[in-house]
Design an enzyme around this catalytic site. Sequence first.
Site, PDB file in Angstrom:
ATOM      1  N   ASP A  61     -31.945   2.435  -4.042  1.00 25.99           N
ATOM      2  CA  ASP A  61     -32.697   2.893  -5.212  1.00 25.99           C
ATOM      3  C   ASP A  61     -32.373   4.369  -5.427  1.00 25.99           C
ATOM      4  OD1 ASP A  61     -34.836   3.801  -6.984  1.00 25.99           O
ATOM      5  OD2 ASP A  61     -35.852   1.926  -6.505  1.00 25.99           O
ATOM      6  N   ILE A  62     -31.994   4.734  -6.649  1.00 27.99           N
ATOM      7  CA  ILE A  62     -31.639   6.146  -6.889  1.00 27.99           C
ATOM      8  C   ILE A  62     -32.882   7.022  -7.041  1.00 27.99           C
ATOM      9  CG2 ILE A  62     -29.354   5.717  -7.896  1.00 27.99           C
ATOM     10  CD1 ILE A  62     -30.722   6.292 -10.668  1.00 27.99           C
ATOM     11  N   ASN A  88     -42.509  -7.043  -7.782  1.00 28.99           N
ATOM     12  CA  ASN A  88     -43.456  -6.929  -8.892  1.00 28.99           C
ATOM     13  C   ASN A  88     -43.090  -7.876 -10.031  1.00 28.99           C
ATOM     14  OD1 ASN A  88     -44.468  -4.744  -7.401  1.00 28.99           O
ATOM     15  ND2 ASN A  88     -43.116  -3.295  -8.456  1.00 28.99           N
ATOM     16  N   GLN A 109     -43.674  -3.940 -12.950  1.00 31.72           N
ATOM     17  CA  GLN A 109     -42.246  -4.301 -13.093  1.00 31.72           C
ATOM     18  C   GLN A 109     -41.641  -3.521 -14.255  1.00 31.72           C
ATOM     19  OE1 GLN A 109     -41.337  -8.475 -13.889  1.00 31.72           O
ATOM     20  NE2 GLN A 109     -39.178  -8.189 -13.363  1.00 31.72           N
ATOM     21  N   VAL A 110     -40.602  -2.773 -13.979  1.00 29.36           N
ATOM     22  CA  VAL A 110     -39.946  -1.983 -15.017  1.00 29.36           C
ATOM     23  C   VAL A 110     -38.661  -2.688 -15.464  1.00 29.36           C
ATOM     24  CG1 VAL A 110     -38.914   0.241 -15.607  1.00 29.36           C
ATOM     25  CG2 VAL A 110     -40.939   0.157 -14.134  1.00 29.36           C
ATOM     26  N   HIS A 136     -36.255  -8.610  -8.688  1.00 27.92           N
ATOM     27  CA  HIS A 136     -35.746  -7.797  -7.584  1.00 27.92           C
ATOM     28  C   HIS A 136     -36.808  -7.612  -6.502  1.00 27.92           C
ATOM     29  CE1 HIS A 136     -37.491  -5.002 -10.550  1.00 27.92           C
ATOM     30  NE2 HIS A 136     -37.710  -4.144  -9.581  1.00 27.92           N
ATOM     31  N   HIS A 185     -38.009  -5.020  -3.402  1.00 28.69           N
ATOM     32  CA  HIS A 185     -37.879  -3.699  -2.803  1.00 28.69           C
ATOM     33  C   HIS A 185     -38.043  -3.789  -1.282  1.00 28.69           C
ATOM     34  CE1 HIS A 185     -38.465  -1.377  -6.591  1.00 28.69           C
ATOM     35  NE2 HIS A 185     -39.244  -2.378  -6.941  1.00 28.69           N
TER      36      HIS A 185
END
Lengths: 137, 137
Positions: free
Chosen positions: A32-33, A88, A95-96, A101, A103
Amino acid sequence: MNEAGCIFCKIIKREIPSKIVFENDLNLAFLDISPISKGHTIVIPKKHYSTLEDIPEDELAETIKVVKKISINIHKSLEIDGYNILQNNFAAAGQVVKHFHMHIIPRSYDDDKFRLEIPKNQASDEELNEIYGQLKF
Amino acid sequence: MNEAGCIFCKIIKREIPSKIVFENDLNLAFLDISPISKGHTIVIPKKHYSTLEDIPEDELAETIKVVKKISINIHKSLEIDGYNILQNNFAAAGQVVKHFHMHIIPRSYDDDKFRLEIPKNQASDEELNEIYGQLKF
């Protein structure tokens, strides 16, 4: 099987650079950036599915196997004391990116800024029974 | 395959009462008695494994399939807008009961007390590269 405009699909297609720590036929794991903690990793299926409800069972099974594999590697390789798996679904849950996905969030006793504020309340038997009636298979 | 003193093993053996919403050969789903939100459900394998690192891949795959099934049912049956899947490993990550379990946490825009405080920071390329070197397969 990719969706136009999906940032994770672009990572899969290498249209956006990322630190890919693992890849197999069906799944990809990358850093994750905007990490919650050092080593924060995201595992995704290469096919575009929006939520847990959309990814087929068999592919979901393969994704969670990768999550296990990567988690063990993170635990071995970094100086951490534990980790959370968080997934999420829908905007209300945070959730974006609308590409399913999972995490992996490393945790340590020192320097831990992650806070899960959980107002736990003892539920009454009436409350539990009402929900039970709605959810029981 | 049960562990003495494990509260989840006791739920499986019906030594402690609980609201079991789903059960099959390998897994059990029941309502959390201290729910983070209405409908908060826990899914566990019937065999005692401590963390994600201990449960065999094939059994893990069966557990996540149950999580998907129960999640869809919760989403259909309750008035919610989303849900989180959360799985904590080791005490540093908030794991209290040392029996592998996955939380399904319903979320709604109204009356949502759940807070995930996440101090996201843009990682530098140096920072990401260091972790990448440690984690890459």
